[in-house]
Motif scaffolding. Structure first.
Motif, PDB file in Angstrom:
ATOM      1  N   ALA A 191     -48.457 -36.752  12.867  1.00  0.00           N
ATOM      2  CA  ALA A 191     -47.001 -36.584  12.751  1.00  0.00           C
ATOM      3  C   ALA A 191     -46.370 -36.435  14.138  1.00  0.00           C
ATOM      4  N   LEU A 192     -47.032 -35.691  15.022  1.00  0.00           N
ATOM      5  CA  LEU A 192     -46.510 -35.520  16.381  1.00  0.00           C
ATOM      6  C   LEU A 192     -46.522 -36.840  17.143  1.00  0.00           C
TER       7      LEU A 192
ATOM      8  N   ASP B 100     -38.602 -38.842  22.900  1.00  0.00           N
ATOM      9  CA  ASP B 100     -37.452 -37.967  23.149  1.00  0.00           C
ATOM     10  C   ASP B 100     -37.468 -36.716  22.270  1.00  0.00           C
ATOM     11  N   TYR B 101     -38.076 -36.828  21.101  1.00  0.00           N
ATOM     12  CA  TYR B 101     -38.171 -35.667  20.216  1.00  0.00           C
ATOM     13  C   TYR B 101     -39.463 -34.894  20.496  1.00  0.00           C
ATOM     14  N   ARG B 102     -40.572 -35.674  20.649  1.00  0.00           N
ATOM     15  CA  ARG B 102     -41.870 -35.019  20.737  1.00  0.00           C
ATOM     16  C   ARG B 102     -41.990 -34.106  21.959  1.00  0.00           C
TER      17      ARG B 102
ATOM     18  N   VAL C 174     -31.482 -31.076  24.822  1.00  0.00           N
ATOM     19  CA  VAL C 174     -32.839 -30.596  24.548  1.00  0.00           C
ATOM     20  C   VAL C 174     -32.870 -29.849  23.214  1.00  0.00           C
ATOM     21  N   LYS C 175     -31.886 -29.017  22.982  1.00  0.00           N
ATOM     22  CA  LYS C 175     -31.857 -28.258  21.723  1.00  0.00           C
ATOM     23  C   LYS C 175     -31.752 -29.190  20.524  1.00  0.00           C
ATOM     24  N   VAL C 176     -30.843 -30.162  20.624  1.00  0.00           N
ATOM     25  CA  VAL C 176     -30.678 -31.103  19.505  1.00  0.00           C
ATOM     26  C   VAL C 176     -31.979 -31.863  19.250  1.00  0.00           C
TER      27      VAL C 176
ATOM     28  N   GLY D  85     -36.693 -32.956  16.042  1.00  0.00           N
ATOM     29  CA  GLY D  85     -38.155 -33.060  16.014  1.00  0.00           C
ATOM     30  C   GLY D  85     -38.735 -32.199  14.900  1.00  0.00           C
ATOM     31  N   ARG D  86     -38.238 -30.986  14.766  1.00  0.00           N
ATOM     32  CA  ARG D  86     -38.721 -30.089  13.710  1.00  0.00           C
ATOM     33  C   ARG D  86     -38.420 -30.661  12.330  1.00  0.00           C
ATOM     34  N   ALA D  87     -37.192 -31.174  12.169  1.00  0.00           N
ATOM     35  CA  ALA D  87     -36.794 -31.701  10.858  1.00  0.00           C
ATOM     36  C   ALA D  87     -37.685 -32.878  10.491  1.00  0.00           C
ATOM     37  N   SER D  88     -37.938 -33.719  11.474  1.00  0.00           N
ATOM     38  CA  SER D  88     -38.725 -34.904  11.210  1.00  0.00           C
ATOM     39  C   SER D  88     -40.185 -34.541  10.887  1.00  0.00           C
TER      40      SER D  88
END
Ligand SMILES: [Zn+2]
Lengths: 141, 187
Positions: B130-131, B137-139, B166-168, B173-176
């Motif tokens: 998943a990672l 950009d998210y990972r 970065v926060k967004v 990333g967490r949601a995905s």
């Protein structure tokens, strides 16, 4: 206040970025909204898995330390400035600053490579000139 | 200040001043002893930031070479493991920003030890897949934040991105990851 309002705050909540009044408001909502509470549980689960994964040690491929030692042996002694390292360091700084140069066909090449080849070519030209000058100087003998 | 998820690595014994001095003076054997002790930490950081073996090995090697070059400047106000951990993070993020990543056949990482306990129905293979499939950009910020517990400001500094961005990225990333893990568990 609806669920989308509180849902958007869950990340801030787990990151400890809400003020205490906002925390109280959110906790109040969570206490009677199973949907948002479940959402928080799933978010916490992912974060828990990631944090646990951070403690896991992965095994590098065989021969890893040997290859690094061999690469280190190719380097000058740490802290000892050499022309190569000074030039390399400057190029690396330029690389960070300038990035890559686009080539035809959509490929890109790091600026440092272009400059590096330029410097190498200059060095070769200087050597050749020196050699030619020396042969010219030797001729009369 | 060490990151909050740093506990495991902080238990590694720091090299002695004599070991450090020999390595800093260019004794490659002394340096190799240091590499042997910390290779798991450095390689794990590189793998988690980059998501594949080939790039992880290159970036980990780069981190150790930076360590070798910078050893004469290391001062013991920071634990050696913390100092090296930072070098590994920045070398890996720099590598990610600079190099074109190589596509690689999907291969689970080699865990040095037992299968870890990551939570109900979450396996190491699921989590790493998943990672790996997250966009860079998210990972990268998500790894720095939730695997290594870095403060957002520090992530913004290391990745050279605005704090808000970065926060967004971490939230996304967490949601995905959450959706992906949920889908895998239900399948
Ligand atoms: Zn709700």
């Amino acid at each position: 206040m609806d669920c989308s309002y509180f849902g958007s705050r869950l990340n801030l909540y787990v990151d400890g970025e809400l003020g205490y009044l906002e925390v109280a408001e959110l906790q109040g909502h969570l206490s009677f909204c199973p949907d948002c509470a479940a959402e928080l549980a799933r978010l916490s689960e992912v974060r828990g898995a990631l944090a646990a994964w951070g403690e896991v040690e992965l095994a590098p491929p065989p021969g890893f330390a040997e290859r690094i030692a061999a690469a280190a042996a190719q380097e000058a002694r740490p802290g000892q400035a050499t022309v190569g390292r000074v030039v390399g360091g400057a190029l690396e700084a330029l690389d960070d600053a300038l990035g890559r140069i686009p080539l035809p066909g959509g490929r890109t090449v790091p600026v440092k490579n272009v400059l590096g080849y330029g410097i190498a070519a200059t060095a070769v030209i200087i050597q050749v000139e020196r050699f030619l000058r020396r042969t010219r100087e030797l001729k009369p003998l | 200040m060490p990151p909050s998820n740093f506990n495991k690595w902080a238990t590694l014994p720091d090299p002695t001043p004599a070991e450090l001095a020999r390595a800093a003076a260019g004794d490659v054997e002394a340096f190799k002893t240091i590499v042997e002790r910390y290779k798991g930490m450095v390689y794990s950081v590189a793998y988690n930031v980059l998501g594949n073996h080939t790039d992880a090995e290159d970036a980990a090697q780069e981190a150790f070479l930076r360590c070798y070059r910078k050893l004469p400047q290391y001062r013991s106000e920071a634990a050696f493991s913390t100092w090296l951990f930072r070098l590994a993070l920045t070398a890996s993020v720099d590598y990610q920003r600079r190099e074109r990543r190589r596509p690689e056949p999907v291969e689970a990482p080699d865990i040095a030890g037992d299968e870890p306990e990551l939570g109900d129905g979450i396996s190491a293979a699921m989590l790493t897949a998943a990672l790996r499939d997250l966009p860079d950009d998210y990972r990268v910020p998500t790894v720095l934040r939730d695997i290594y517990g870095l403060p957002y400001q520090e992530i913004a500094d290391i990745t050279a991105r605005p704090l808000g961005t970065v926060k967004v990225m971490v939230h996304r990333g967490r949601a995905s990851l959450r959706l992906r893990l949920q889908a895998e568990r239900e399948s």
